[in-house]
Design an enzyme around this catalytic site. Structure first.
Site, PDB file in Angstrom:
ATOM      1  N   HIS A   1     -11.117  -1.180  10.790  1.00 58.13           N
ATOM      2  CA  HIS A   1     -11.786  -2.335   9.969  1.00 58.13           C
ATOM      3  C   HIS A   1     -13.201  -2.620  10.229  1.00 58.13           C
ATOM      4  O   HIS A   1     -13.446  -2.502  11.616  1.00 58.13           O
ATOM      5  CB  HIS A   1     -10.801  -3.613  10.030  1.00 58.13           C
ATOM      6  CG  HIS A   1      -9.809  -3.544   9.517  1.00 58.13           C
ATOM      7  ND1 HIS A   1      -9.446  -4.124   7.875  1.00 58.13           N
ATOM      8  CD2 HIS A   1      -8.376  -3.207  10.034  1.00 58.13           C
ATOM      9  CE1 HIS A   1      -8.246  -3.792   7.665  1.00 58.13           C
ATOM     10  NE2 HIS A   1      -7.498  -3.397   8.435  1.00 58.13           N
TER      11      HIS A   1
ATOM     12  N   ASP B   1      -2.980  -1.223   3.675  1.00 58.81           N
ATOM     13  CA  ASP B   1      -4.515  -1.267   3.612  1.00 58.81           C
ATOM     14  C   ASP B   1      -4.874   0.152   4.192  1.00 58.81           C
ATOM     15  O   ASP B   1      -6.051   0.219   4.509  1.00 58.81           O
ATOM     16  CB  ASP B   1      -5.061  -2.464   3.944  1.00 58.81           C
ATOM     17  CG  ASP B   1      -4.677  -2.794   5.613  1.00 58.81           C
ATOM     18  OD1 ASP B   1      -3.690  -2.702   5.961  1.00 58.81           O
ATOM     19  OD2 ASP B   1      -5.618  -2.880   6.422  1.00 58.81           O
ATOM     20  N   HIS B   2      -3.922   1.240   4.620  1.00 58.57           N
ATOM     21  CA  HIS B   2      -4.201   2.298   5.452  1.00 58.57           C
ATOM     22  C   HIS B   2      -3.543   3.525   4.761  1.00 58.57           C
ATOM     23  O   HIS B   2      -4.033   4.592   4.947  1.00 58.57           O
ATOM     24  CB  HIS B   2      -3.739   2.369   6.846  1.00 58.57           C
ATOM     25  CG  HIS B   2      -4.481   1.103   7.540  1.00 58.57           C
ATOM     26  ND1 HIS B   2      -5.468   1.433   8.556  1.00 58.57           N
ATOM     27  CD2 HIS B   2      -4.296  -0.365   7.511  1.00 58.57           C
ATOM     28  CE1 HIS B   2      -5.954   0.138   8.984  1.00 58.57           C
ATOM     29  NE2 HIS B   2      -5.337  -0.839   8.353  1.00 58.57           N
TER      30      HIS B   2
ATOM     31  N   HIS C   1      -0.892   4.296  10.646  1.00 62.31           N
ATOM     32  CA  HIS C   1       0.142   3.319  10.874  1.00 62.31           C
ATOM     33  C   HIS C   1       0.520   3.230   9.281  1.00 62.31           C
ATOM     34  O   HIS C   1      -0.170   3.419   8.456  1.00 62.31           O
ATOM     35  CB  HIS C   1      -0.106   2.077  11.639  1.00 62.31           C
ATOM     36  CG  HIS C   1      -1.030   1.314  11.101  1.00 62.31           C
ATOM     37  ND1 HIS C   1      -2.330   1.465  11.029  1.00 62.31           N
ATOM     38  CD2 HIS C   1      -0.946  -0.252  10.711  1.00 62.31           C
ATOM     39  CE1 HIS C   1      -2.956   0.613  10.690  1.00 62.31           C
ATOM     40  NE2 HIS C   1      -2.123  -0.552  10.490  1.00 62.31           N
TER      41      HIS C   1
ATOM     42  N   HIS D   1       0.827   0.315   7.470  1.00 64.76           N
ATOM     43  CA  HIS D   1       0.154  -0.906   6.691  1.00 64.76           C
ATOM     44  C   HIS D   1      -0.258  -0.395   5.254  1.00 64.76           C
ATOM     45  O   HIS D   1      -1.143   0.447   5.206  1.00 64.76           O
ATOM     46  CB  HIS D   1      -0.660  -1.570   7.574  1.00 64.76           C
ATOM     47  CG  HIS D   1       0.245  -2.454   8.382  1.00 64.76           C
ATOM     48  ND1 HIS D   1      -0.279  -3.458   9.578  1.00 64.76           N
ATOM     49  CD2 HIS D   1       1.434  -2.930   8.436  1.00 64.76           C
ATOM     50  CE1 HIS D   1       0.522  -3.844  10.023  1.00 64.76           C
ATOM     51  NE2 HIS D   1       1.711  -3.716   9.500  1.00 64.76           N
TER      52      HIS D   1
ATOM     53  N   HIS E   1       0.308  -3.118  17.582  1.00 65.99           N
ATOM     54  CA  HIS E   1       0.118  -3.803  16.199  1.00 65.99           C
ATOM     55  C   HIS E   1       1.481  -3.432  15.542  1.00 65.99           C
ATOM     56  O   HIS E   1       1.832  -4.306  14.839  1.00 65.99           O
ATOM     57  CB  HIS E   1      -1.060  -3.007  15.695  1.00 65.99           C
ATOM     58  CG  HIS E   1      -1.426  -3.386  14.306  1.00 65.99           C
ATOM     59  ND1 HIS E   1      -1.810  -4.983  14.019  1.00 65.99           N
ATOM     60  CD2 HIS E   1      -1.693  -2.731  13.209  1.00 65.99           C
ATOM     61  CE1 HIS E   1      -2.285  -4.729  12.572  1.00 65.99           C
ATOM     62  NE2 HIS E   1      -2.011  -3.412  12.058  1.00 65.99           N
TER      63      HIS E   1
ATOM     64  N   ASP F   1      -5.587   0.116  13.569  1.00 68.70           N
ATOM     65  CA  ASP F   1      -5.843  -1.318  13.728  1.00 68.70           C
ATOM     66  C   ASP F   1      -5.184  -1.612  15.263  1.00 68.70           C
ATOM     67  O   ASP F   1      -4.826  -2.737  15.558  1.00 68.70           O
ATOM     68  CB  ASP F   1      -4.929  -2.219  12.802  1.00 68.70           C
ATOM     69  CG  ASP F   1      -5.314  -1.964  11.540  1.00 68.70           C
ATOM     70  OD1 ASP F   1      -6.507  -1.421  11.124  1.00 68.70           O
ATOM     71  OD2 ASP F   1      -4.737  -2.489  10.884  1.00 68.70           O
TER      72      ASP F   1
HETATM   73 FE    FE Z   1      -5.278  -3.002   8.623  1.00 67.60          FE
HETATM   74 ZN    ZN Z   2      -2.737  -2.631   9.963  1.00 66.57          ZN
END
Ligand code: FE
Ligand code: ZN
Length: 254
Positions: free
Chosen positions: A169, A58-59, A54, A56, A113, A130
């Site tokens: 995560h 942090d990915h 996805h 985001h 998400h 996530d």
């Molecule tokens: Fe994340």
């Molecule tokens: Zn995420």
């Protein structure tokens, strides 16, 4: 198939996926470039593609830098994430299959998400980002409780029990503590918490989980549990989607 777990940022996981007899790999969800570059070097692998679950940060945070020195690099993501995933070159649909580094991946669209969330399924493993965490699920930033219910309990739940679950995560200990609060007599939760504390206590990641473990311990896949419903003060006849919604709301405050 070989999966190298690459811890990133504070509690993210990127993954290098390769076959034993080839020197190339893909990276799933490179949060940042540096730990991925170090892992490539350590494993003696060259990078062929980026697979994002996805959009985001942090990915996908490492996408641009990884691509900088590798001009031909393909970057995969859901078709609806066009414009949100940096450097994206491949736009995937639910049910699509593709081959890279000698492995056949298939795509499940699992919104909840985010609207563009997907899982990559390959050789008995699922990379769930996530959406499905070990003993938990992601927050509902762009989807409804019904979206998340269908993604977890209809799409992912159709995979075989022994499917290995690699999530985005390291939230497993906290997730299991929440699960234990909702189902204090669930022995699978208690046993798994013990096992996971042992592993994380040694500095090892808790992943992978298995789909069988998730069916037994993940409150978001246990909406039928009478004990979980009682903990949330919901009746035995409440519909499963509202049980998931109440579980998510309780977790947001846990
Ligand atoms: Fe994340
Ligand atoms: Zn995420």
């Amino acid at each position: 198939m070989r999966v190298e777990i690459v811890p990133c940022l504070r509690d993210n996981f990127a993954y290098l996926v390769s076959t034993d007899n080839r020197p190339e790999c893909v990276v799933i969800d490179p949060s940042e470039a540096a730990p991925v570059e170090r892992a490539l070097e350590r494993c003696g692998l060259t990078l062929t593609a980026i697979l994002n679950t996805h959009h985001h940060h942090d990915h996908v945070g490492g996408n641009s830098q990884l691509k900088l020195s590798r001009r031909g690099l393909d970057v995969f993501g859901h078709t609806s994430d066009r414009g949100r995933i940096p450097e994206q070159t491949r736009f995937l649909e639910h049910g699509e299959r593709f081959e890279v580094v000698g492995l056949e991946f298939s795509v499940l669209h699992i919104p909840g998400h985010t609207t563009g969330a997907i899982a990559y399924i390959v050789e008995g493993a699922a990379f769930t980002g996530d959406t499905l965490f070990a003993a938990g699920c992601g927050r509902l930033f762009e989807g409804t409780p019904r979206d998340m219910f269908e993604s977890l309990n209809q799409k992912l739940a159709r995979l075989p029990d022994e499917t290995k679950i690699y999530c985005g995560h390291e939230y497993t200990v906290n997730n299991l503590r929440f699960a234990a609060a909702l189902e204090p007599t669930n022995q699978a939760v208690a046993r798994k918490l013990e096992r996971v504390l042992e592993r994380t206590g040694r500095g090892e990641p808790s992943v992978p989980s298995t789909l069988a473990d998730e069916r037994a311990t993940n409150p978001f896949m246990r909406t039928d549990s009478a004990e979980l419903r009682a903990s949330l003060r919901l009746s035995e006849t409440a519909d499963a989607v509202s049980v998931l919604a109440a579980t998510r709301a309780a977790k947001d405050k846990f």
